[in-house]
Design a protein around this motif. Structure first.
Motif, PDB file in Angstrom:
ATOM      1  N   PRO A 246      39.574  38.911  31.278  1.00 51.71           N
ATOM      2  CA  PRO A 246      38.692  39.710  32.150  1.00 51.71           C
ATOM      3  C   PRO A 246      37.282  39.486  31.704  1.00 51.71           C
ATOM      4  N   ALA A 247      36.375  39.718  32.518  1.00 53.80           N
ATOM      5  CA  ALA A 247      34.837  39.778  32.169  1.00 53.80           C
ATOM      6  C   ALA A 247      34.479  41.165  31.928  1.00 53.80           C
ATOM      7  N   CYS A 248      35.330  42.269  31.809  1.00 57.54           N
ATOM      8  CA  CYS A 248      34.869  43.430  31.561  1.00 57.54           C
ATOM      9  C   CYS A 248      36.219  44.268  31.029  1.00 57.54           C
ATOM     10  N   ASP A 249      36.080  45.263  30.431  1.00 56.76           N
ATOM     11  CA  ASP A 249      37.202  46.221  30.247  1.00 56.76           C
ATOM     12  C   ASP A 249      37.839  46.775  31.370  1.00 56.76           C
ATOM     13  N   LEU A 250      39.111  46.358  31.521  1.00 54.77           N
ATOM     14  CA  LEU A 250      39.664  46.618  32.802  1.00 54.77           C
ATOM     15  C   LEU A 250      40.089  48.335  32.595  1.00 54.77           C
ATOM     16  N   ASP A 251      40.621  48.637  31.611  1.00 54.51           N
ATOM     17  CA  ASP A 251      41.111  50.150  31.389  1.00 54.51           C
ATOM     18  C   ASP A 251      39.697  50.874  31.715  1.00 54.51           C
ATOM     19  N   ALA A 252      38.654  50.602  31.036  1.00 55.79           N
ATOM     20  CA  ALA A 252      37.524  51.356  31.473  1.00 55.79           C
ATOM     21  C   ALA A 252      36.853  51.327  32.934  1.00 55.79           C
ATOM     22  N   LEU A 253      37.133  50.042  33.440  1.00 55.53           N
ATOM     23  CA  LEU A 253      36.662  49.988  34.940  1.00 55.53           C
ATOM     24  C   LEU A 253      37.721  51.094  35.683  1.00 55.53           C
ATOM     25  N   GLU A 254      38.669  50.816  35.396  1.00 54.89           N
ATOM     26  CA  GLU A 254      39.867  51.624  36.091  1.00 54.89           C
ATOM     27  C   GLU A 254      39.646  52.952  36.325  1.00 54.89           C
ATOM     28  N   ASP A 255      39.313  53.520  34.790  1.00 54.01           N
ATOM     29  CA  ASP A 255      39.083  54.826  34.457  1.00 54.01           C
ATOM     30  C   ASP A 255      37.872  55.511  35.401  1.00 54.01           C
ATOM     31  N   GLY A 256      36.805  54.507  35.583  1.00 51.42           N
ATOM     32  CA  GLY A 256      35.603  55.021  35.963  1.00 51.42           C
ATOM     33  C   GLY A 256      35.796  55.133  37.604  1.00 51.42           C
ATOM     34  N   LEU A 257      36.453  53.988  38.069  1.00 56.74           N
ATOM     35  CA  LEU A 257      36.954  53.986  39.497  1.00 56.74           C
ATOM     36  C   LEU A 257      37.819  55.237  39.786  1.00 56.74           C
ATOM     37  N   SER A 258      38.610  55.639  39.161  1.00 54.02           N
ATOM     38  CA  SER A 258      39.544  56.811  39.407  1.00 54.02           C
ATOM     39  C   SER A 258      38.758  58.033  39.299  1.00 54.02           C
ATOM     40  N   ARG A 259      37.477  58.249  38.914  1.00 52.06           N
ATOM     41  CA  ARG A 259      36.631  59.301  38.831  1.00 52.06           C
ATOM     42  C   ARG A 259      35.779  59.213  40.060  1.00 52.06           C
ATOM     43  N   LEU A 260      35.657  58.302  40.628  1.00 53.66           N
ATOM     44  CA  LEU A 260      34.875  58.069  41.583  1.00 53.66           C
ATOM     45  C   LEU A 260      35.652  58.238  43.377  1.00 53.66           C
ATOM     46  N   ALA A 261      34.899  58.931  44.057  1.00 52.44           N
ATOM     47  CA  ALA A 261      35.484  59.023  45.593  1.00 52.44           C
ATOM     48  C   ALA A 261      34.706  58.226  46.249  1.00 52.44           C
ATOM     49  N   GLU A 262      35.362  57.891  47.631  1.00 56.68           N
ATOM     50  CA  GLU A 262      35.118  56.934  48.487  1.00 56.68           C
ATOM     51  C   GLU A 262      33.380  57.026  48.803  1.00 56.68           C
ATOM     52  N   ASP A 263      32.834  58.524  48.872  1.00 57.95           N
ATOM     53  CA  ASP A 263      31.708  58.614  49.195  1.00 57.95           C
ATOM     54  C   ASP A 263      30.796  58.515  48.400  1.00 57.95           C
ATOM     55  N   GLY A 264      31.171  58.156  47.040  1.00 55.05           N
ATOM     56  CA  GLY A 264      29.995  58.186  45.900  1.00 55.05           C
ATOM     57  C   GLY A 264      29.980  59.473  44.922  1.00 55.05           C
ATOM     58  N   THR A 265      30.634  60.364  45.460  1.00 57.04           N
ATOM     59  CA  THR A 265      30.761  61.662  44.790  1.00 57.04           C
ATOM     60  C   THR A 265      31.806  61.386  43.482  1.00 57.04           C
ATOM     61  N   VAL A 266      31.671  62.187  42.462  1.00 56.64           N
ATOM     62  CA  VAL A 266      32.447  62.564  41.334  1.00 56.64           C
ATOM     63  C   VAL A 266      33.900  62.956  41.750  1.00 56.64           C
ATOM     64  N   ALA A 267      35.140  62.532  41.530  1.00 54.83           N
ATOM     65  CA  ALA A 267      36.407  62.940  41.863  1.00 54.83           C
ATOM     66  C   ALA A 267      37.063  63.357  40.538  1.00 54.83           C
ATOM     67  N   GLY A 268      38.152  64.300  40.732  1.00 52.50           N
ATOM     68  CA  GLY A 268      38.942  64.579  39.768  1.00 52.50           C
ATOM     69  C   GLY A 268      38.325  65.664  38.634  1.00 52.50           C
ATOM     70  N   ASP A 269      37.228  66.349  38.925  1.00 53.19           N
ATOM     71  CA  ASP A 269      36.687  67.389  38.179  1.00 53.19           C
ATOM     72  C   ASP A 269      37.190  68.540  38.679  1.00 53.19           C
TER      73      ASP A 269
END
Length: 686
Positions: A246-269
């Motif tokens: 991979p060209a980036c850290d897959l775990d870090a990318l997935e973690d960031g995406l999991s905290r992001l909602a489809e409308d661009g707001t932060v999710a999971g807080d």
């Protein structure tokens, strides 16, 4: 690279391409997805532009596919490759791979193809590829609760260009800053002169804001990841399933995406969710609390026995007192309990923290009233407090998440690009497996070919035409090699046209730099491919003249050409056709072209040619149950027998065995058959 020098690129398109981050890289590598992000350029047009850029890079004049039939063969084999793609991108990307006479271009694609055919087409990878698409730009992002402020007009223009997501306001002094703070949740002052100024509200002095836009507008990077969240997650799955680097850290990318909602707001807080729910539910909760208090107080009044002496009632009336005073005097405890219940209901319903609860308690006053009514000013203050807390929390979380994801952006783009390119590789790998392909070997023209002679044309071993609509196992492998000019003879339906299709497919794929459907292939690099399909019926005078002119041009400059012609004799009368074909073959021989002409007039053409024409034959070995049994590989230097000859021979054999019912054989005293009608016909073929 001069963009306007690319075939098909004008001034307007060149301007659009120049807006790409790295247009030269995208064009040289055929990155259709990146090119298609340029304004006004579709994915299909991006493929054409990429192909033009590649041609320019390799000084490729184009025109390798010199006839309609040659182009049809190319589209057919390209279609077989595209059928094996999963993504639309891969199908368009394959459009950039075309047959070229240039050594550098062929070698470039061969390097890619050799790696591709080592890939193992895995169903799990194919499933993961279903969700991968080129990344999309988020478009306009507007943030309305924040603004930039400056006292300088030039700074205003710079800010508007650097951070278009925020409004930019011009202020004269701290008072203007204070007025902005009343209308925006956050005001970011760009001028150092505001440092130390105390203004009510969230005012930040950030002279470096334009240098760090992601910190000021975290929505910008977040919008990119939010819009492409599903595509990025699919690309992560592809990398894991295919075990790609991979060209980036897959775990870090997935973690960031999991905290992001489809409308661009932060999710999971949880805290942000609590504040958001509190703001949304405030009015409903206040109304419910108000109703609960009134219901409780109404029940208390209904159950309470209140005795008022006449003097007391007179005193209340004289003072103009109403129910409120009566409540205060007679039902003070019940009212206090009802109001307390309303306050607790509001606090519990909104899950308020102690500080917020203190503001919420003011929504219901201590002074008795009936019905109980909320204090709208207090509710408004609570709304402001909750909204401000929500915005502060959301802003901080956005900045943190944007900081985590910002460094992943380039890697994420490469992640998707690699997944899409993997689909291209897997399509080539599947094609190579489905048709049992091998990488061809190009040889210099001055080397001796496997067929012998002074020139090299092509040599195919175990080839199976991919254009046949038959399962691969049902197709007989063909061996065929030609150096120079050859005539190909054979029985009807013996496979002469299929042999030409095989040769054309092999040559086209080889010059694309791709594997070819054969066990082994050696060939020279051709300048162009002229494939003339069989014409239907005799041509009229104008069409005949046009055809002869075309061959005249080819004969004058045909060195390095591969010429495949299927039954050219059908263009005119058989006698004239033999003469014309003989003359064309003589010219092609003199110019050093490689040519295969399929003809039923091979014997006549050989007689008329002024050089020793090679005649190869697809030989039928007999008739079995009325069907031809054919050796599909052409026999070198052999004039194949025709279908009529085989049929007459069969009838003669049957007559000798006494099986024939017509023209039956007379038998001599010695029991030997006498010459019969069929024997006399056979003699005509000698």
């Amino acid at each position: 690279m001069d963009l306007e020098s690319i075939p098909g690129v004008g001034e307007k398109t060149a301007r659009a391409l120049s807006e790409l981050d790295d247009p030269e890289r995208a064009l040289r590598t055929g990155d259709v997805a990146a090119i298609a992000t340029a304004p006004g350029i579709s994915q299909g047009r991006a493929a054409r532009i990429a192909r033009g850029a590649i041609r320019l890079d390799h000084d490729d004049p184009g025109g390798f596919l010199a006839t309609d039939r040659a182009r049809e063969v190319y589209r057919a084999v390209l279609g077989l490759l595209k059928e094996r793609t999963v993504t639309d991108y891969a199908a368009q990307r394959l459009e950039t791979i075309y047959p070229s006479p240039r050594r550098s271009r062929i070698a470039e694609v061969q390097t890619f193809a050799r790696e591709a055919i080592e890939r193992e087409p895995d169903p799990e990878v194919r499933d993961a590829l279903e969700g991968v698409e080129p990344l999309r730009e988020p478009g306009d992002v507007r943030v309305r609760e924040r603004c930039l402020a400056t006292t300088d007009a030039e700074r205003y223009s710079e800010a508007a260009a650097a951070i278009p997501e925020l409004s930019v306001e011009v202020v004269e002094d701290a008072q203007g800053l204070a007025e902005l703070a009343r209308g925006y949740s956050t005001v970011i002052a760009l001028d150092e002169s505001f440092a130390g100024v105390t203004v009510e509200g969230d005012v930040q002095v950030r002279p470096d804001a334009l240098e760090n836009p992601a910190e000021v507008v975290p929505e910008r990077p977040l919008a990119f990841f939010a819009r492409n969240r599903d595509r990025l997650q699919a690309a992560v799955e592809v990398h894991r399933a295919a075990d790609l680097e991979p060209a980036c850290d897959l775990d870090a990318l997935e973690d960031g995406l999991s905290r992001l909602a489809e409308d661009g707001t932060v999710a999971g807080d949880d805290e942000l969710d609590r504040l958001t729910t509190a703001v949304d539910d405030l009015d409903a909760a206040a109304s419910a609390a108000e109703s609960a208090a009134n219901d409780r107080l109404r029940d208390a009044i209904r159950e309470q026995d209140v005795t008022i002496e006449g003097s007391d009632l007179l005193s209340l009336v004289e003072r103009g007192a109403g129910v409120d005073s009566l409540l205060s005097r007679e039902l003070a405890d019940e009212y206090a309990a009802a109001v307390e219940a309303a306050r607790e209901h509001l606090i519990d319903a909104l899950d308020l923290d102690p500080g917020e609860a203190e503001i919420a308690r003011r929504a219901f006053g201590d002074e008795p009233t009936f019905p109980v009514e909320r204090d709208e000013d207090a509710v408004g203050r609570l709304r402001e407090e909750l909204t401000a807390a929500k915005e502060r929390r959301a802003g901080r979380l956005k900045r943190e998440l944007a900081a985590d994801l910002a460094d992943q952006r380039a890697g994420a783009r490469q992640l998707v690009r690699d997944a899409l390119e993997l689909d291209v590789e897997l399509a080539v790998a599947r094609f190579a497996r489905d048709f049992e392909c091998t990488m061809p070997e190009f040889v210099d023209p001055d080397e001796v070919g496997s067929a012998g002679g002074d020139t090299v044309g092509f040599a195919i071993e175990g080839g199976r035409s991919p254009l046949l609509d038959e399962p691969l196992a049902a197709i007989d492998p063909v061996d065929y090699d030609v150096a120079g000019v050859a005539l190909l003879s054979g029985v009807n339906s013996g496979g002469k046209t299929s042999t030409l299709d095989l040769v054309a497919s092999v040559v086209v794929l080889a010059h694309m730099g791709l594997p070819v459907p054969a066990e082994n292939v050696r060939l020279r690099r051709f300048d162009d491919l002229h494939y003339h399909a069989k014409t239907q019926g005799t041509l009229d005078a104008g069409a005949f003249e046009s055809t002869v002119r075309e061959f005249a041009d080819l004969a004058e400059g045909g060195e390095g050409s591969l010429v495949l012609v299927d039954e050219l004799e059908s263009i005119t009368e058989p006698g004239a056709s033999a003469k014309i074909i003989a003359g064309i073959l003589e010219a092609l021989e003199e110019n050093g072209a490689t040519a295969v002409f399929v003809s039923h007039l091979a014997d006549e053409i050989r007689e008329m040619a002024d050089f020793d024409v090679t005649v190869d034959g697809i030989e039928a070995v007999g008739l079995v149950d009325g069907e031809l049994e054919v050796n599909r590989s052409p026999v070198k230097d052999h004039l194949a027998r025709s279908t009529p000859e085989l049929i007459v021979e069969k009838l003669a054999d049957e007559a000798r065995d006494g099986v024939a019912t017509n023209g039956g054989a007379a038998v001599t005293d010695e029991g030997e058959p006498e010459p019969v009608f069929y024997d006399r016909l056979l003699e005509k073929f000698d």
